[in-house]
Design a protein around this motif. Structure first.
Motif, PDB file in Angstrom:
ATOM      1  N   GLU A 160       9.802  20.938  37.186  1.00 35.28           N
ATOM      2  CA  GLU A 160      10.120  22.332  37.487  1.00 35.28           C
ATOM      3  C   GLU A 160       9.458  23.168  36.403  1.00 35.28           C
ATOM      4  N   LYS A 161       8.665  24.174  36.842  1.00 39.54           N
ATOM      5  CA  LYS A 161       7.952  24.977  35.861  1.00 39.54           C
ATOM      6  C   LYS A 161       8.605  26.354  35.816  1.00 39.54           C
ATOM      7  N   ASP A 162       9.145  26.699  34.630  1.00 38.51           N
ATOM      8  CA  ASP A 162       9.711  28.046  34.491  1.00 38.51           C
ATOM      9  C   ASP A 162       9.012  28.657  33.299  1.00 38.51           C
ATOM     10  N   LYS A 163       9.661  28.606  32.127  1.00 38.67           N
ATOM     11  CA  LYS A 163       8.927  28.944  30.909  1.00 38.67           C
ATOM     12  C   LYS A 163       8.230  27.683  30.430  1.00 38.67           C
ATOM     13  N   GLY A 164       9.041  26.632  30.300  1.00 40.43           N
ATOM     14  CA  GLY A 164       8.450  25.343  29.969  1.00 40.43           C
ATOM     15  C   GLY A 164       8.411  24.479  31.226  1.00 40.43           C
ATOM     16  N   VAL A 165       7.976  23.223  31.036  1.00 40.29           N
ATOM     17  CA  VAL A 165       7.987  22.292  32.161  1.00 40.29           C
ATOM     18  C   VAL A 165       9.107  21.293  31.938  1.00 40.29           C
ATOM     19  N   ARG A 166       9.913  21.055  32.986  1.00 45.85           N
ATOM     20  CA  ARG A 166      11.055  20.178  32.826  1.00 45.85           C
ATOM     21  C   ARG A 166      11.038  19.149  33.944  1.00 45.85           C
ATOM     22  N   LYS A 167      11.256  17.909  33.598  1.00 47.34           N
ATOM     23  CA  LYS A 167      11.267  16.866  34.622  1.00 47.34           C
ATOM     24  C   LYS A 167      12.585  16.901  35.387  1.00 47.34           C
ATOM     25  N   VAL A 195      15.770   4.915  25.998  1.00 44.64           N
ATOM     26  CA  VAL A 195      15.833   3.545  26.518  1.00 44.64           C
ATOM     27  C   VAL A 195      16.235   3.574  27.979  1.00 44.64           C
ATOM     28  N   ILE A 196      17.242   4.376  28.289  1.00 45.95           N
ATOM     29  CA  ILE A 196      17.726   4.444  29.666  1.00 45.95           C
ATOM     30  C   ILE A 196      16.641   4.980  30.590  1.00 45.95           C
ATOM     31  N   ASP A 197      15.962   6.042  30.147  1.00 53.22           N
ATOM     32  CA  ASP A 197      14.910   6.621  30.984  1.00 53.22           C
ATOM     33  C   ASP A 197      13.801   5.609  31.257  1.00 53.22           C
ATOM     34  N   ASP A 198      13.448   4.822  30.217  1.00 53.73           N
ATOM     35  CA  ASP A 198      12.416   3.812  30.409  1.00 53.73           C
ATOM     36  C   ASP A 198      12.829   2.797  31.472  1.00 53.73           C
ATOM     37  N   LEU A 199      14.063   2.331  31.370  1.00 54.97           N
ATOM     38  CA  LEU A 199      14.538   1.336  32.343  1.00 54.97           C
ATOM     39  C   LEU A 199      14.638   1.939  33.736  1.00 54.97           C
ATOM     40  N   TRP A 200      15.025   3.205  33.769  1.00 58.13           N
ATOM     41  CA  TRP A 200      15.146   3.913  35.043  1.00 58.13           C
ATOM     42  C   TRP A 200      13.764   3.975  35.713  1.00 58.13           C
ATOM     43  N   SER A 221      15.231  14.825  37.347  1.00 56.89           N
ATOM     44  CA  SER A 221      15.583  13.420  37.539  1.00 56.89           C
ATOM     45  C   SER A 221      15.982  13.229  38.999  1.00 56.89           C
ATOM     46  N   PRO A 222      15.836  11.996  39.525  1.00 55.72           N
ATOM     47  CA  PRO A 222      16.270  11.736  40.902  1.00 55.72           C
ATOM     48  C   PRO A 222      17.722  12.164  41.128  1.00 55.72           C
ATOM     49  N   ASP A 223      18.562  12.008  40.098  1.00 55.47           N
ATOM     50  CA  ASP A 223      19.949  12.474  40.166  1.00 55.47           C
ATOM     51  C   ASP A 223      20.026  13.929  40.579  1.00 55.47           C
ATOM     52  N   GLU A 224      19.251  14.726  39.835  1.00 51.21           N
ATOM     53  CA  GLU A 224      19.273  16.167  40.024  1.00 51.21           C
ATOM     54  C   GLU A 224      18.695  16.543  41.390  1.00 51.21           C
ATOM     55  N   ILE A 225      17.599  15.877  41.752  1.00 49.16           N
ATOM     56  CA  ILE A 225      16.971  16.137  43.052  1.00 49.16           C
ATOM     57  C   ILE A 225      17.965  15.844  44.158  1.00 49.16           C
ATOM     58  N   ARG A 226      18.647  14.710  43.995  1.00 50.28           N
ATOM     59  CA  ARG A 226      19.587  14.321  45.030  1.00 50.28           C
ATOM     60  C   ARG A 226      20.710  15.352  45.153  1.00 50.28           C
ATOM     61  N   ALA A 227      21.157  15.860  44.022  1.00 50.76           N
ATOM     62  CA  ALA A 227      22.228  16.859  44.057  1.00 50.76           C
ATOM     63  C   ALA A 227      21.766  18.099  44.819  1.00 50.76           C
ATOM     64  N   ARG A 228      20.548  18.548  44.549  1.00 52.55           N
ATOM     65  CA  ARG A 228      20.040  19.732  45.242  1.00 52.55           C
ATOM     66  C   ARG A 228      19.938  19.488  46.739  1.00 52.55           C
ATOM     67  N   LEU A 229      19.382  18.322  47.106  1.00 52.56           N
ATOM     68  CA  LEU A 229      19.202  18.026  48.534  1.00 52.56           C
ATOM     69  C   LEU A 229      20.553  17.944  49.235  1.00 52.56           C
ATOM     70  N   THR A 230      21.559  17.403  48.538  1.00 50.80           N
ATOM     71  CA  THR A 230      22.884  17.258  49.132  1.00 50.80           C
ATOM     72  C   THR A 230      23.456  18.611  49.549  1.00 50.80           C
ATOM     73  N   HIS A 231      23.126  19.644  48.772  1.00 56.82           N
ATOM     74  CA  HIS A 231      23.734  20.946  49.026  1.00 56.82           C
ATOM     75  C   HIS A 231      23.040  21.764  50.088  1.00 56.82           C
ATOM     76  N   ILE A 232      21.904  21.297  50.628  1.00 52.39           N
ATOM     77  CA  ILE A 232      21.223  22.071  51.683  1.00 52.39           C
ATOM     78  C   ILE A 232      22.050  21.986  52.959  1.00 52.39           C
ATOM     79  N   LYS A 264       6.498  21.134  40.719  1.00 49.80           N
ATOM     80  CA  LYS A 264       5.236  20.382  40.664  1.00 49.80           C
ATOM     81  C   LYS A 264       5.497  18.926  40.984  1.00 49.80           C
ATOM     82  N   LEU A 265       4.592  18.345  41.766  1.00 54.93           N
ATOM     83  CA  LEU A 265       4.718  16.916  42.074  1.00 54.93           C
ATOM     84  C   LEU A 265       3.635  16.172  41.315  1.00 54.93           C
ATOM     85  N   ASP A 266       4.062  15.279  40.433  1.00 53.61           N
ATOM     86  CA  ASP A 266       3.107  14.422  39.742  1.00 53.61           C
ATOM     87  C   ASP A 266       3.157  13.078  40.446  1.00 53.61           C
TER      88      ASP A 266
END
Ligand SMILES: [Mg+2]
Ligand SMILES: [Zn+2]
Ligand SMILES: [Zn+2]
Lengths: 81, 885
Positions: free
Chosen positions: B172-179, B266-271, B181-192, B163-165
């Motif tokens: 990512e929606k599976d059972k619950g909804v999980r955000k 705190v880190i997430d807020d600053l991020w 992070s750009p870190d994670e997105i970048r990792a996925r894109l790197t592996h394509i 889902k794009l907000d």
């Protein structure tokens, strides 16, 4: 399932389309000084193209009523899609 | 011919856009920017700050520490910021979304089987070669197909919904909804894998998907974001600099928190704050987030805002720019200059210059200009020596010596003088006649002067309109402008095979008054009229010799007609009581010209009017050429104005006054209509009204009422016209087509009639009634916007309200229409401007792609056609034998 299939060629707003045989098509392109990529395109999925059975790569001649010239002939190349 | 080195010309074959990789950004960077500080106490830029001197010098006198150049030679150098954590690039959110949805969360492969991948890749390769314009359709197809896949064909993992907000949050929606992070997105894109990336329409060589998530951002050179000094001596930084400082500050705080192992919240807020600053740095008008603001509350102009829109780099600085040798001022009319001329104020003529190459034949003239200098017209502002050195005459004392030192080969930039060719323009430039070439007439005053007959092509009037003037600078441009763009070359419009330049308003009234049967002129009057023209011949025999010599207006017009010109045509006044079917008619409203003599009929809008195809003036232009047509506008038309000037022409309240008996008849007509309407309403209430096909009873009633009321207004108008004197000035204007129509007269003298909004009688406002003055549900004319009063008698307050409601709609319509048609015009011009007609008649794009196999299907130039027809056989016959068959 569907009642009698409707033929678009019979509609009054659809101008006459016809397939151009390959030797004639080559001749026409030479005459016009064009290569096939310079022609206007028409999709193979276009209902008229399906109705006349033209395949991608073929030339279709369209004869239209023209407001200015009375009658006018144009060519289109069938493309995939 | 220039002996300067000529630049090498090369053809631009293609442009490829790509995305900067982090490595590229670091490689082109000269300095890593690490601190949010800009200047120290002494006002010196801080090393490692956004104003670091290594980013390029913009102060005069300083040398660049990187390239060693001064401000003139230093191109500026990039820096970079290393982000503590990656953030999404707002410009690539859509691509990231598509890639995440189209690939497996576990193995990062595209959600297509190996076979499909192979097939699509080869199809894409073929499309690239043969039909590149079809490629976007294939990509779209793949995008839709992959987004639907439930299970990975490679590893079998069950796919989760992405889902794009907006603007930048992915879930990512599976059972619950999980955000995610750009870190994670970048990792996925790197592996394509590269091949899978290709199927999304992205070339991995130019743009790897992981580059869409920023880990390092470039800092643009100082030249791109110069600081400005205010008068107070305070330094004011560019918006981009402000934004960069924000980014660095947020980045440093994030880094510190991470180093101090702060809690994740705190880190997430600053991020998120960093994400916000980077997003608004790129585009400060992203929907869904508040724009970053300046201390004063003004929204910052960041990268996207520099490029976008009317004032942006493309439309504001590349497609259109400010130019030299141009002028703009208010326009005003001058019927005494030629249609080919434009009056230029002397003040302007002293600032606009034309380069004049000194030759043995013009050297004396050139000396005179130099001696006059920059402040005395006609003078000169600069001279350019053969070696290219320029002398500004404003600062040169001994102009006399300078003038005598002139030799052939010098260039004198002299003032604008009479006869110079300039381009004249009025916006909006909707057709080619919006820019035409004129010959200069330097005149006193502060406005541009133009002949009234060129108002229609520019769509100009004199209620404060301003126009632009451009002085062409080379012989080639002058020749081209003179031959192709001169006003007289545009008398015939390609818009509707007919003249766009022609008589209007007083020209038409004047022509009518002069040529009408009752006009007889004394010798003195004839002389006066001919004195405004270039007529040099003898006076014709007077029409009346005793007791005094008198001439008719028709005789004067005939002096200007070609001797072999034949025409028979209806006139505008040929209507109603003054109808004429043929030449033998006392009403004198059937125009007959034989062998260049105006025999019967009058000249009016149908013969000399602008935008009247197949008219007297049209045939003159077509058959005798534009030079002759210009001769007529500059002589015969001027005579019409002179006549109406002497005759006097105005309109007053008396012109729309009708006698009491007429008023009574009009009231009777309106009473009659009111009665009929009441009956219609009655029938409707009883349910006896027969509905018209396809209409409800209500619609039927409305239609019938409107019909009845408009008939009543027309009848009222007819009655009013009956009582108006034929030589009533207002009526003359309406009849000849000079200005206004019978409806306007009706509204002034009889009744205004039905006012409407959206094509309906006025029914909006209160519940069941437009105003509280009426009972709810009252359908009678007065309660639905019918105005019984005329403009002469004046409107009641309620009537005035209805009239204002109808008038307002018109204003809103025009405002909406102009903006919409302007946008459409821009798109059409951009799409069509490169089409040209080949020598064989084909209309093609520059690469040879056919647009029309034969221009217009008949290859006819509409400007040379008769109202669209290539030949007009009837007119040819008439020309030859003097009348129709
Ligand atoms: Mg205006
Ligand atoms: Zn430098
Ligand atoms: Zn997988």
């Amino acid at each position: 399932m569907s009642p009698k299939k409707f033929d678009v060629r019979e509609h009054k707003l659809v101008p006459k389309h016809e397939r151009v045989p390959l030797p004639e098509a080559t001749e026409i392109l030479k005459e016009l000084g064009l290569d096939p990529t310079q022609l206007p395109q028409i999709r193979a999925s276009d209902p008229v193209v399906k109705a006349i059975g033209a395949k991608p790569g073929e030339l279709v001649r369209i004869i239209r009523e023209s407001e200015t010239a009375g009658k006018t002939v144009v060519y289109r190349i069938v493309v995939v899609g | 011919m220039s002996f300067l080195p000529q630049p090498t010309l090369k053809v631009l074959e293609r442009i490829k856009f790509g995305v900067l990789s982090p490595d590229e950004i670091r490689k082109m960077s000269r300095v890593q920017i690490i601190t949010a500080e800009t200047y120290d106490e002494d006002g010196m830029p801080i090393q490692g700050g956004v104003m670091d001197p290594r980013l390029g010098v913009i102060e005069p006198g300083r040398r660049c520490p990187v390239c060693g150049n001064t401000m003139h030679g230093c191109p500026g150098h990039f820096g970079h910021i290393e982000l503590a954590k990656p953030v999404i690039h707002i410009g690539y959110v859509k691509q990231i979304y598509d890639l995440l949805r189209g690939t497996c969360w576990k193995c990062s492969r595209i959600l297509l089987s190996e076979d499909q991948i192979r097939d699509y890749l080869s199809l894409m390769e073929r499309l690239d070669r043969l039909f590149p314009n079809l490629k976007p359709r294939l990509i779209e197809h793949i995008r839709q197909k992959t987004a639907k896949v439930q299970e990975c064909p490679h590893c079998g993992a069950k796919q989760k919904k992405i889902k794009l907000d907006k603007p930048t949050n992915f879930y990512e929606k599976d059972k619950g909804v999980r955000k995610l992070s750009p870190d994670e997105i970048r990792a996925r894109l790197t592996h394509i894998p590269d091949d899978d990336v290709r199927l999304f329409g992205i070339d991995p060589k130019e743009a790897r998907p992981e580059w869409f998530v920023l880990t390092v951002i470039p800092v643009p050179p100082a030249q791109v974001r110069p600081s400005i000094m205010l008068e107070t001596g305070v330094r004011s930084e560019d918006d981009l600099t402000h934004k960069l400082v924000d980014i660095i500050r947020a980045n440093n705080r994030l880094k510190e928190s991470m180093d101090a192992a702060a809690p994740p919240i705190v880190i997430d807020d600053l991020w998120e704050l960093l994400q916000y600053h980077v997003t608004t740095y790129i585009n400060n008008e992203v929907p869904g987030i508040p724009p970053a603001r300046h201390r004063t509350g003004r929204a910052l102009k960041t990268l996207a805002q520099r490029l976008k829109g009317k004032e942006g780099r493309f439309r504001g600085n590349l497609s259109g720019k400010r130019v030299d040798f141009s002028a703009r001022t208010v326009i005003s009319p001058d019927p005494n200059i030629s249609i080919n001329e434009v009056g230029v104020p002397e003040e302007m003529a002293k600032l606009l210059t034309v380069p004049m190459r000194v030759t043995p034949w013009n050297i004396e003239e050139a000396r005179k200009y130099v001696m006059n200098g920059p402040y005395k017209w006609p003078g000169a502002n600069y001279i350019i020596r053969p070696d290219g050195r320029r002398t500004d005459l404003r600062f040169f004392k001994d102009r006399k010596a300078l003038a005598s030192s002139l030799t052939p080969g010098y260039i004198v930039e002299r003032h604008l003088i009479d006869g110079d060719i300039v381009l004249f323009n009025r916006q909006p430039s909707l057709h080619r006649m919006s820019i035409m070439a004129h010959k200069v007439r330097v005149l006193p005053g502060k406005t541009f002067r133009l002949n009234l007959l060129v108002c229609p092509p520019y769509n100009a009037d004199f209620d404060g309109d301003e126009m632009n003037l451009h002085v062409v600078q080379t012989e080639e441009a002058r020749a081209e402008a003179l031959e192709l763009m001169l006003v007289q070359e545009h008398i015939l419009s390609p818009r509707y095979g007919g003249p766009i330049i022609g008589g209007l308003q007083d020209y038409i009234s004047g022509a009518y008054l002069l040529t009408t049967k009752s006009t007889l002129l004394t010798e003195e009057e004839v002389m006066d009229l001919l004195s405004v023209t270039d007529y040099k011949g003898e006076l014709p025999e007077p029409a009346i010799t005793k007791p005094v010599k008198m001439w008719t207006g028709k005789q004067l017009v005939s002096l200007f007609l070609p001797p072999n010109f034949n025409l028979r045509a209806k006139t505008s006044v040929n209507a109603g009581r003054l109808k004429c079917e043929d030449e033998d008619c006392f009403n004198d409203t059937y125009l007959v010209i034989k062998k260049g003599k105006l025999l019967t009929g009058v000249l009016d809008k149908k013969s000399i009017g602008a935008q009247q195809p197949e008219s007297f003036y049209h045939w003159i232009v077509k058959e005798y050429g534009v030079d002759y047509a210009r001769f007529l506008t500059d002589n015969m038309f001027r005579m019409f104005i002179r006549y109406i000037e002497k005759h006097g022409f105005t309109m007053s309240l008396d012109d729309v006054e009708i006698p009491p008996e007429a008023e009574e008849r009009i009231r009777e007509i309106l009473r009659e209509a009111e009665k009929d309407v009441a009956q219609l309403i009655e029938a409707y209430r009883k349910g006896e009204l027969e509905p018209l096909p396809g209409m409800t009873p209500e619609e039927t009633l409305e239609t019938k009422i409107m019909e009845r009321l408009s008939r009543a207004r027309d009848q009222a108008g007819e009655v009013a016209a009956e009582y108006l004197d034929i030589f009533n000035n207002a009526l003359i204007m309406a009849r000849t087509g000079a200005r206004g129509n019978i409806l306007n007269l009706t509204q002034m003298s009889a009744a205004l009639g039905q006012q409407s909004v959206r094509g309906e009688r006025i029914n909006r406002g209160y519940r069941g009634r437009p105003l509280p003055h009426f009972k709810p549900g009252d359908l009678m004319p007065a309660a639905r916007g019918f105005v019984y009063s005329s403009f002469r008698t004046g409107l009641s307050p309620v009537e005035l309200f209805f009239h204002a409601a109808g008038g307002r709609e018109g204003l809103v319509d025009t405002a909406v229409r102009t903006s919409q048609s302007g946008y459409m015009q821009r798109r059409l011009i951009n799409a069509l401007m490169d089409i040209r007609v080949e020598y064989d008649g084909k209309a093609t794009l520059p690469d040879g792609t056919v647009v029309q196999f034969s221009y217009g299907e008949d290859q006819v130039d509409p400007a040379r056609s008769d109202h669209g027809k290539p030949v007009n056989v009837d007119r040819i016959i008439e020309r030859v034998i003097g009348h129709e068959l």
